[in-house]
Enzyme design. Sequence first.
Site, PDB file in Angstrom:
ATOM      1  N   ASN A 144      80.915  -1.976 -52.074  1.00  0.00           N
ATOM      2  CA  ASN A 144      80.014  -0.830 -52.137  1.00  0.00           C
ATOM      3  C   ASN A 144      80.772   0.334 -52.728  1.00  0.00           C
ATOM      4  O   ASN A 144      81.837   0.704 -52.232  1.00  0.00           O
ATOM      5  CB  ASN A 144      79.511  -0.456 -50.736  1.00  0.00           C
ATOM      6  CG  ASN A 144      78.343   0.506 -50.793  1.00  0.00           C
ATOM      7  OD1 ASN A 144      77.238   0.136 -51.204  1.00  0.00           O
ATOM      8  ND2 ASN A 144      78.568   1.750 -50.404  1.00  0.00           N
ATOM      9  N   GLU A 145      80.250   0.887 -53.798  1.00  0.00           N
ATOM     10  CA  GLU A 145      80.837   2.081 -54.407  1.00  0.00           C
ATOM     11  C   GLU A 145      82.359   1.969 -54.536  1.00  0.00           C
ATOM     12  O   GLU A 145      83.118   2.748 -53.936  1.00  0.00           O
ATOM     13  CB  GLU A 145      80.449   3.333 -53.618  1.00  0.00           C
ATOM     14  CG  GLU A 145      78.960   3.609 -53.660  1.00  0.00           C
ATOM     15  CD  GLU A 145      78.557   4.942 -53.043  1.00  0.00           C
ATOM     16  OE1 GLU A 145      79.260   5.428 -52.142  1.00  0.00           O
ATOM     17  OE2 GLU A 145      77.539   5.509 -53.488  1.00  0.00           O
TER      18      GLU A 145
ATOM     19  N   GLU B 289      70.459   3.074 -54.936  1.00  0.00           N
ATOM     20  CA  GLU B 289      70.247   3.987 -53.802  1.00  0.00           C
ATOM     21  C   GLU B 289      69.796   5.345 -54.314  1.00  0.00           C
ATOM     22  O   GLU B 289      70.333   5.849 -55.295  1.00  0.00           O
ATOM     23  CB  GLU B 289      71.556   4.237 -53.040  1.00  0.00           C
ATOM     24  CG  GLU B 289      72.179   3.052 -52.358  1.00  0.00           C
ATOM     25  CD  GLU B 289      73.494   3.441 -51.669  1.00  0.00           C
ATOM     26  OE1 GLU B 289      73.701   4.641 -51.381  1.00  0.00           O
ATOM     27  OE2 GLU B 289      74.310   2.539 -51.444  1.00  0.00           O
TER      28      GLU B 289
ATOM     29  N   GLU C 129      75.555   8.477 -40.027  1.00  0.00           N
ATOM     30  CA  GLU C 129      74.488   8.778 -40.990  1.00  0.00           C
ATOM     31  C   GLU C 129      73.132   8.960 -40.329  1.00  0.00           C
ATOM     32  O   GLU C 129      72.098   8.790 -40.968  1.00  0.00           O
ATOM     33  CB  GLU C 129      74.454   7.673 -42.054  1.00  0.00           C
ATOM     34  CG  GLU C 129      75.769   7.619 -42.825  1.00  0.00           C
ATOM     35  CD  GLU C 129      75.736   6.701 -44.038  1.00  0.00           C
ATOM     36  OE1 GLU C 129      75.361   5.534 -43.881  1.00  0.00           O
ATOM     37  OE2 GLU C 129      76.097   7.174 -45.127  1.00  0.00           O
ATOM     38  N   LYS C 130      73.147   9.339 -39.046  1.00  0.00           N
ATOM     39  CA  LYS C 130      71.863   9.395 -38.337  1.00  0.00           C
ATOM     40  C   LYS C 130      70.971  10.539 -38.794  1.00  0.00           C
ATOM     41  O   LYS C 130      69.773  10.544 -38.536  1.00  0.00           O
ATOM     42  CB  LYS C 130      72.074   9.431 -36.829  1.00  0.00           C
ATOM     43  CG  LYS C 130      72.978  10.524 -36.322  1.00  0.00           C
ATOM     44  CD  LYS C 130      73.139  10.379 -34.816  1.00  0.00           C
ATOM     45  CE  LYS C 130      74.331  11.141 -34.282  1.00  0.00           C
ATOM     46  NZ  LYS C 130      75.604  10.529 -34.701  1.00  0.00           N
ATOM     47  N   PHE C 131      71.548  11.517 -39.508  1.00  0.00           N
ATOM     48  CA  PHE C 131      70.692  12.602 -40.007  1.00  0.00           C
ATOM     49  C   PHE C 131      70.344  12.423 -41.483  1.00  0.00           C
ATOM     50  O   PHE C 131      69.900  13.355 -42.145  1.00  0.00           O
ATOM     51  CB  PHE C 131      71.350  13.964 -39.741  1.00  0.00           C
ATOM     52  CG  PHE C 131      71.562  14.198 -38.272  1.00  0.00           C
ATOM     53  CD1 PHE C 131      70.490  14.147 -37.390  1.00  0.00           C
ATOM     54  CD2 PHE C 131      72.824  14.429 -37.755  1.00  0.00           C
ATOM     55  CE1 PHE C 131      70.673  14.328 -36.020  1.00  0.00           C
ATOM     56  CE2 PHE C 131      73.021  14.614 -36.393  1.00  0.00           C
ATOM     57  CZ  PHE C 131      71.943  14.560 -35.520  1.00  0.00           C
ATOM     58  N   HIS C 132      70.572  11.220 -41.999  1.00  0.00           N
ATOM     59  CA  HIS C 132      70.197  10.898 -43.379  1.00  0.00           C
ATOM     60  C   HIS C 132      68.760  10.395 -43.368  1.00  0.00           C
ATOM     61  O   HIS C 132      68.376   9.600 -42.512  1.00  0.00           O
ATOM     62  CB  HIS C 132      71.137   9.803 -43.898  1.00  0.00           C
ATOM     63  CG  HIS C 132      71.143   9.626 -45.381  1.00  0.00           C
ATOM     64  ND1 HIS C 132      70.052   9.135 -46.078  1.00  0.00           N
ATOM     65  CD2 HIS C 132      72.111   9.864 -46.295  1.00  0.00           C
ATOM     66  CE1 HIS C 132      70.371   9.077 -47.367  1.00  0.00           C
ATOM     67  NE2 HIS C 132      71.612   9.520 -47.526  1.00  0.00           N
TER      68      HIS C 132
ATOM     69  N   TRP D  30      75.299  14.667 -45.919  1.00  0.00           N
ATOM     70  CA  TRP D  30      76.700  14.979 -46.214  1.00  0.00           C
ATOM     71  C   TRP D  30      76.878  16.207 -47.113  1.00  0.00           C
ATOM     72  O   TRP D  30      77.995  16.502 -47.508  1.00  0.00           O
ATOM     73  CB  TRP D  30      77.382  13.758 -46.841  1.00  0.00           C
ATOM     74  CG  TRP D  30      76.548  13.032 -47.874  1.00  0.00           C
ATOM     75  CD1 TRP D  30      75.767  11.933 -47.652  1.00  0.00           C
ATOM     76  CD2 TRP D  30      76.406  13.342 -49.257  1.00  0.00           C
ATOM     77  NE1 TRP D  30      75.136  11.539 -48.816  1.00  0.00           N
ATOM     78  CE2 TRP D  30      75.518  12.389 -49.821  1.00  0.00           C
ATOM     79  CE3 TRP D  30      76.929  14.336 -50.093  1.00  0.00           C
ATOM     80  CZ2 TRP D  30      75.141  12.399 -51.170  1.00  0.00           C
ATOM     81  CZ3 TRP D  30      76.547  14.346 -51.439  1.00  0.00           C
ATOM     82  CH2 TRP D  30      75.669  13.388 -51.952  1.00  0.00           C
TER      83      TRP D  30
ATOM     84  N   ARG E  50      84.644   3.458 -42.813  1.00  0.00           N
ATOM     85  CA  ARG E  50      84.716   2.450 -43.877  1.00  0.00           C
ATOM     86  C   ARG E  50      85.726   2.898 -44.936  1.00  0.00           C
ATOM     87  O   ARG E  50      86.267   4.001 -44.884  1.00  0.00           O
ATOM     88  CB  ARG E  50      83.333   2.254 -44.487  1.00  0.00           C
ATOM     89  CG  ARG E  50      82.763   3.531 -45.050  1.00  0.00           C
ATOM     90  CD  ARG E  50      81.334   3.372 -45.556  1.00  0.00           C
ATOM     91  NE  ARG E  50      80.811   4.659 -45.994  1.00  0.00           N
ATOM     92  CZ  ARG E  50      79.585   4.859 -46.455  1.00  0.00           C
ATOM     93  NH1 ARG E  50      78.739   3.863 -46.555  1.00  0.00           N
ATOM     94  NH2 ARG E  50      79.197   6.060 -46.824  1.00  0.00           N
TER      95      ARG E  50
HETATM   96  C1  GLA Z   1      76.433   6.161 -50.393  1.00  0.00           C
HETATM   97  C2  GLA Z   1      76.643   4.819 -49.732  1.00  0.00           C
HETATM   98  C3  GLA Z   1      75.640   4.488 -48.690  1.00  0.00           C
HETATM   99  C4  GLA Z   1      75.304   5.700 -47.852  1.00  0.00           C
HETATM  100  C5  GLA Z   1      74.834   6.804 -48.760  1.00  0.00           C
HETATM  101  C6  GLA Z   1      74.384   8.038 -48.020  1.00  0.00           C
HETATM  102  O1  GLA Z   1      75.728   6.095 -51.540  1.00  0.00           O
HETATM  103  O2  GLA Z   1      76.686   3.772 -50.663  1.00  0.00           O
HETATM  104  O3  GLA Z   1      76.148   3.453 -47.885  1.00  0.00           O
HETATM  105  O4  GLA Z   1      76.425   6.109 -47.152  1.00  0.00           O
HETATM  106  O5  GLA Z   1      75.881   7.163 -49.610  1.00  0.00           O
HETATM  107  O6  GLA Z   1      73.902   9.029 -48.892  1.00  0.00           O
END
Ligand code: GLA
Length: 660
Positions: free
Chosen positions: A144-145, A300, A348-351, A308, A106
Amino acid sequence: MRTIRYGGDYNPEQWPEEVWHEDVRLMREAGVDLVSLGVFNWGIVEPAPGEYDFGGLDRIIDLLHANGVGVDLGTPTASPPAWLRRAHPEIRLVDSDGRTMSGGTRHGVCPSAPAFREACASIVERLAARYGAHPAVELWHIHNEFGWGGAECYCPVSERAFHRWLESEYGDIDRLNEAWGTAFWGLVYRSFDQIEAPGAAPPGVNPALQLDWRRFSNDEHIAGYRIQREIIARYSEVPATTNFMVPNCKEMDYFRWAREVDVVSNNHYLVAERPENHIELSMSADLTRGVAGGPWMLMEHSTSAVNWQPRNLAKRPGEMRRNSLAHLARGADGLLFFQWRASRTGAEKFHSAMVPHGGTDTRVWREVASLGRDLKQLSEAVDSEVAAEVAILWDWESWWALELEWRPSVDLRFRERVEAYYVSLWKQHVTVDFVHPEADLRGYKLVVAPSSYLLTDAGAKNLRGYVEDGGRLVVSYFSGIVDEYDVVHPGAHPGALRETLGLWIEEFHPVAEGASLALDSGAVGRIWSEHVRLEGAEVLAAFADGPDAGRPALTRNRLGRGDAWYVATALDDATGLRNLLADVLDSSGVHRPTGAPEQVEIVDRGGLRFLINHTGEYVAVPGLWGIDALDGTPYDGEVPIAAGGVAVVRITEEAPPQGT
Ligand code: GLA
């Protein structure tokens, strides 16, 4: 009565539809009433340019609605589809070293690229037209962000956009040369198009150019937000937000961003290995409240580990609850997680998630469901004020400027000093607001300026007026040095604060790495020493050694009805800052709970007092009468809290502060 919104990012496109039915059942079980949907689904809803497939999104929105779960509808523009990158390779972001970002992930897109902006506008128009009036949609989640994964793009399109931005700021090139001080090294421009984006270059790029580049880049992202916001407004009356990254995104000036959004929302992730990381969480929450100017929403956070960091430590039992309730105490009106269900595929499978890979027979799920129940008991917190009598100054521009190259010492770091003061106040149970130096300061008993290197004339005037009107100001070294172009205020340092502080500085004496200095008060300084010359201020402590032995290290200047203190070295909580601030707080009449252990976080919001026990021991906090808002326990002068536990007390009566 309004409720505390509870939920998370929901990515149903990663799952077969039968899982969706289990999802909504579990959402009801956990008390989830809001999910962020479609944040990254562009490649799914627009499989080819101008071809749309909204069937899945239609069905999940209806299913959520039928189950009482509201939708925070994402615009998916943070993850442009592969076809867009292929059709328009010029939209790829170029970093400061000239590297062009590839896809397969992304973000990584130039915020100024016309083809990107057009494609964003087109998908947003489709979404807004289709769902703008859907009763499930309660909030728009734009992009997003903004700024993540490359806040600044150095491609030729960006450079040309920068020229236009400068032209609209300065009108003519002579004004820019004057403001930027380009006589230095003869770096004069004869037209706007001679100006280069400040990418990789030998050291010494004009600091004013670098600051305006930052402002421009921030504004380019805001422009991208506005394009989407304006389209949505044509179809929908629902409020819009975008998720901030306070305080960890240096590039985005969130005081500016806050003016754009209807609801301020923030993402916060604990730095798992950082000692006392819960204090950094508090600071993030307080700063988010500061930019919002009131209640805000936590878009979030994580139920347990992220994926990460170098070592992704899982949260300990009870830690997620403490984190969530600390955000609530400090002004959050909604608590959402990334994400609802842990992914099986992708990066992000280990989140961690609300529903872990292991399902519902897990500690994390039980804590998620239990927090959902707790929040139902705390609805009265919604929209209420957080009590704070002390303010700390925060300014993204000062952060940018301070950390440009070639300062007197590499140890001058913006967050280093802000955090030192914040931590010391936190440990003394003082809740602070974060405010911009030009904000209205009336109403605060104490204002602290830990790192205001860049201070405009307006900011300086504001601080002076605050003191003259009876305020108490504490200023740390290397503040009030330059204006918004990184030009030194005229005369001796600290030009912008010289009269307010009643002193001037003859010479800076940065301290060698790891070295320390003694003060005659017994305090120990680091990083900084300087030759302070008095001009009305009185000396409260002097350096006892180092290059300024015998000269002022801590001063106070009475001005009008108030006073301004100055600290000429880096004190830390344990080496003198605590004592200094305790004196200042006492004499300012700032109310602080007494008798509570240092690691018990205490915050008042509305009629509730939150007490969060960050220790591994049982504690008893004295001086409180009330009812536990979660379980109805009456408290008669003392609140017992289990190790790692939280008490939320509806206060009925409080012992008078000591000494009154
Ligand atoms: C960011 C993103 C999310 C996700 C999280 C993971 O905050 O906005 O989509 O990737 O990190 O911690």
